[in-house]
Design an enzyme around this catalytic site. Structure first.
Site, short mmCIF file in Angstrom:
data_model
loop_
_atom_site.label_atom_id
_atom_site.label_comp_id
_atom_site.label_asym_id
_atom_site.label_seq_id
_atom_site.Cartn_x
_atom_site.Cartn_y
_atom_site.Cartn_z
N HIS A 12 32.55 34.50 35.70
CA HIS A 12 33.08 35.43 34.38
C HIS A 12 33.33 36.91 34.35
O HIS A 12 34.50 36.77 34.20
CB HIS A 12 31.96 34.91 33.66
N GLU A 13 32.22 37.61 35.08
CA GLU A 13 32.52 39.38 34.19
C GLU A 13 33.50 39.86 35.70
O GLU A 13 34.38 40.26 35.44
CB GLU A 13 30.87 39.56 34.78
N HIS A 25 36.73 38.90 33.92
CA HIS A 25 37.37 40.66 33.15
C HIS A 25 37.49 41.53 34.89
O HIS A 25 38.83 42.46 34.05
CB HIS A 25 36.01 40.66 32.54
N HIS A 30 41.01 41.43 35.48
CA HIS A 30 41.84 41.44 34.99
C HIS A 30 42.22 43.13 34.83
O HIS A 30 43.99 43.43 34.56
CB HIS A 30 41.80 40.90 32.96
ZN ZN Z 1 33.62 37.48 28.48
#
Ligand code: ZN
Length: 680
Positions: free
Chosen positions: A472-473, A476, A479
């Protein structure tokens, strides 16, 4: 949410990071913020930064930005895109730099000195931000440029036009366009709302702390979620469960810490403020800046999941009812029974044995797995660089390459230490952008987690949740790393709240897909790939209890929308209002909204007002996005990966929903999410 952004300044201080100047700083030669870093990739030279350097750098940073804004305002030339919008976008470079270093390190290298600085500087920054947001002359110039653009007399490139529109919108949303006769009231509303939200939060805190119950075995139950929930799951004494459940759910509904009148006032004040800003409801005002755009879209999204979720919740209820009857013939299931029987069934049928799971999810294998997915999708490679500056010996530093070119620096800081906040998050020491000379500035990204430390004879072994957190991290981080934008305020993760979790949540899908798990989840001692049976167990555990989880979340999201969709001032009795809202959607009495109104902090204090839906909204997007890969038959489909990469590269330079449609070829559908939750 599993992460946090350093958003403190983002909204108002859209600032750039061009090469530093060291003008009139001769008297503080030792402060590294006032000199060149002289490091590879211009990474902050952490070893030279001492706590005493922050305050002077903050003060100087604010002074410089104020001077820059004054220069824009006092420019005798007519307002242009360059002398106003661009000049503002690139103002406050030093302030942005010291802020990102300070606030990132205060989360992971905290100390009493850092805390004291934070207490001192936070109100100063808020006042500085207000001075800019409410600077009428600055807005006048921004509006002049915006009007030229709207009249068609400005020839702007798409990204410039977007910057202009977003800058203008940001000021308007902050009240800069409010007519003179309403400005005093507007400010008054802001102050009253701020003070009410603070009182609301204090009441919840005090009511939560006011209760504790010592049990016959000597242990103590409190109303903190990490204590309360395991108690509700494990206490066999039904009477006691009922008592403790009421203590939790009756908080702040009356008495000393009563929040009901605050809710009545707050909801009405927010409506009034939205009206002043030209919107029919508070929700309309909030959503105007999000992908969802309108309350109708949010209701449609939430209700598309509601019926299937409620159906599964009713099946779960019937199961637990039967279990209860065995213990207590004739008894009817109540909300305080739900967690107890749910946990009992989980332990019997769906429990994952930590000792069996963890050996397959060694931290290094999971991290390599995440890197492998980024490599297969986007061709990125990751090279560890122990020679680059770092803020802590535990933080690992990777140079991220696309072919031969370095596109970013990634710090990964995995284990707890006394100076680190709990949880996991991604943030940036510097975002990707082009400087005023047009040169690309690469991002410096930080991922922070709190995974179990390795021991002398065992590496760090993760459970499955933690593995998902890492992916998940890392999502990010991608991105931020893949960003290919010009202007800092539009780059990378600077996207609307109901879009920012898409790049992160979508990565979790690769983490949990059996085919990918087989590639990275290898036993740390034998190297054996994770057995199919264990994968099936992990999958079954993931869908267990989804009826309840989804229903209580949706109920809270719909309650939030109902409050902020009122169109006329009215007296609100929150207890009645909530009852009506739950009745309208047909919530069963064995389940209540995830938060009852008097302690629903997300929507009354922490910025999720008319925003609680975004958890569901983004889940629909991430499941739908991954479904594109799954239905193509190739989880690393190059054509789709290229399109998704474009979405990641674009930041907020394009309307995000248009980016999504360009990737998917259609609007998102809730089907994939329902499938994932086992509700189809
Ligand atoms: Zn998040």
């Amino acid at each position: 949410m599993k992460h946090k952004f350093s958003i403190l300044l983002a909204a108002l201080l859209a600032v750039g990071c061009q090469t530093k100047t060291s003008d009139d700083m001769k008297d503080t030669p030792d402060n590294p913020f006032f000199t060149e870093w002289n490091t590879p990739y211009n990474i902050p030279d952490f070893s030279r930064i001492k706590p005493e350097h922050y305050m002077p750098a903050f003060e100087e940073g604010m002074r410089r930005q104020k001077a820059e804004v004054d220069a824009i305002v006092n420019n005798s030339e007519a307002p242009t895109f360059e002398n106003t919008i661009l000049a503002f976008e690139y103002s406050g470079e030093l302030l942005k730099e010291v802020s990102s270093v300070f606030f990132n390190l205060s989360e992971c290298e905290n100390s009493p000195e850092m805390e004291a600085i934070e207490v001192k500087v936070t109100p100063m920054l808020a006042a500085h931000g207000d001075d800019i947001a409410l600077n009428a002359k600055l807005f006048e110039r921004i509006k002049a440029v915006y009007d030229q653009y709207k009249q068609g007399s400005l020839d702007l490139k798409a990204e410039q036009a977007r910057l202009l529109e977003e800058t203008y919108k940001g000021f308007v949303r902050g009240g800069a366009n409010v007519p003179a006769e309403k400005q005093a009231r507007f400010r008054e509303l802001n102050e009253q709302i701020a003070s009410l939200t603070m009182r609301f939060a204090n009441n919840v805190l005090k009511a939560t702390n006011a209760y504790s119950k010592t049990l016959s075995d000597g242990t103590t139950v409190t109303l903190d979620m990490p204590t309360w929930e395991p108690f509700m799951q494990s206490c066999p004494d039904r009477k006691l469960r009922e008592e403790v459940w009421h203590a939790f759910t009756d908080r702040c509904k009356e008495g000393k810490f009563d929040n009901t009148k605050i809710i009545d006032t707050l909801v009405n004040l927010r409506l009034e403020r939205a009206n002043i800003l030209g919107f029919p409801t508070h929700a309309d005002w909030v959503l105007d800046d999000c992908l969802a755009k309108t309350p109708a879209n949010v209701y449609r999204c939430l209700l598309s999941i509601w019926k299937p979720a409620l159906k599964v919740a009713k099946q779960e209820r019937d199961l637990y009812q039967k279990m209860l009857e065995k213990d207590e013939p004739g008894a009817k299931l109540q909300p305080w029974d739900w967690r107890y029987y749910s946990e009992k069934l989980r332990a019997e049928k769906y429990a994952l044995d930590d000792a069996v799971v963890r050996p397959y999810f060694c931290l290094d294998s999971v991290r390599e797995g995440a890197f492998m997915v980024a490599n297969r999708l986007y061709g990125l490679t990751f090279k560890e660089r122990s020679d680059l500056p770092t803020y802590d010996k535990e933080a690992r530093c990777f140079e991220v390459k696309d072919g031969d070119s370095t596109i970013g620096i990634l710090y990964m800081d995995f284990h707890p230490r006394a100076s680190k906040r709990s949880g996991a998050w991604m943030t940036e020491f510097r975002g990707q952008h082009r400087n005023l000379k047009g040169e690309n500035v690469i991002p410096i990204i930080q991922v922070v987690c709190n995974f179990t430390k390795p021991t002398a004879d065992k590496p760090s072994l993760l459970n499955f949740d933690e593995s998902e957190t890492l992916f998940h991290e890392f999502g990010h981080a991608l991105h931020g790393l893949l960003s290919k934008c010009t202007y800092p305020s539009l780059a990378g993760t600077n996207v609307p709240r109901d879009f920012v979790e898409l790049p992160s949540q979508v990565m979790e899908n690769w983490c949990r897909h059996p085919q990918v798990m087989k590639m990275y989840a290898k036993h740390y001692q034998t190297g054996e790939a994770i057995p199919d049976e264990l994968i099936r167990k992990i999958e079954a555990a993931a869908t267990y209890g989804q009826g309840f989880i989804t229903t209580e979340l949706l109920a809270a999201s719909l309650l939030d929308m109902d409050y902020y969709s009122i169109k006329a001032k009215q007296h609100i009795d929150p207890l009645q209002f909530e009852e009506q809202a739950m009745k309208k959607i047909g919530l069963i009495p064995e389940i209540i909204s995830r938060y009852r109104s008097p302690y629903f902090q997300h929507i009354f204090t922490t910025g999720y007002d008319a925003g609680y839906y975004s958890y569901t909204w983004t889940a629909i997007l991430d499941a739908d996005a991954f479904e594109a890969f799954a239905e193509s038959g190739d989880l690393f489909n190059p054509g789709l990966a290229k399109k998704f990469r474009h979405l990641l590269e674009s930041g907020n330079t394009v309307e995000p929903m248009d980016l999504y449609r360009a990737f998917r070829g259609k609007d998102p559908s809730p089907k994939a999410l329902l499938k994932r939750k086992g509700m189809l």
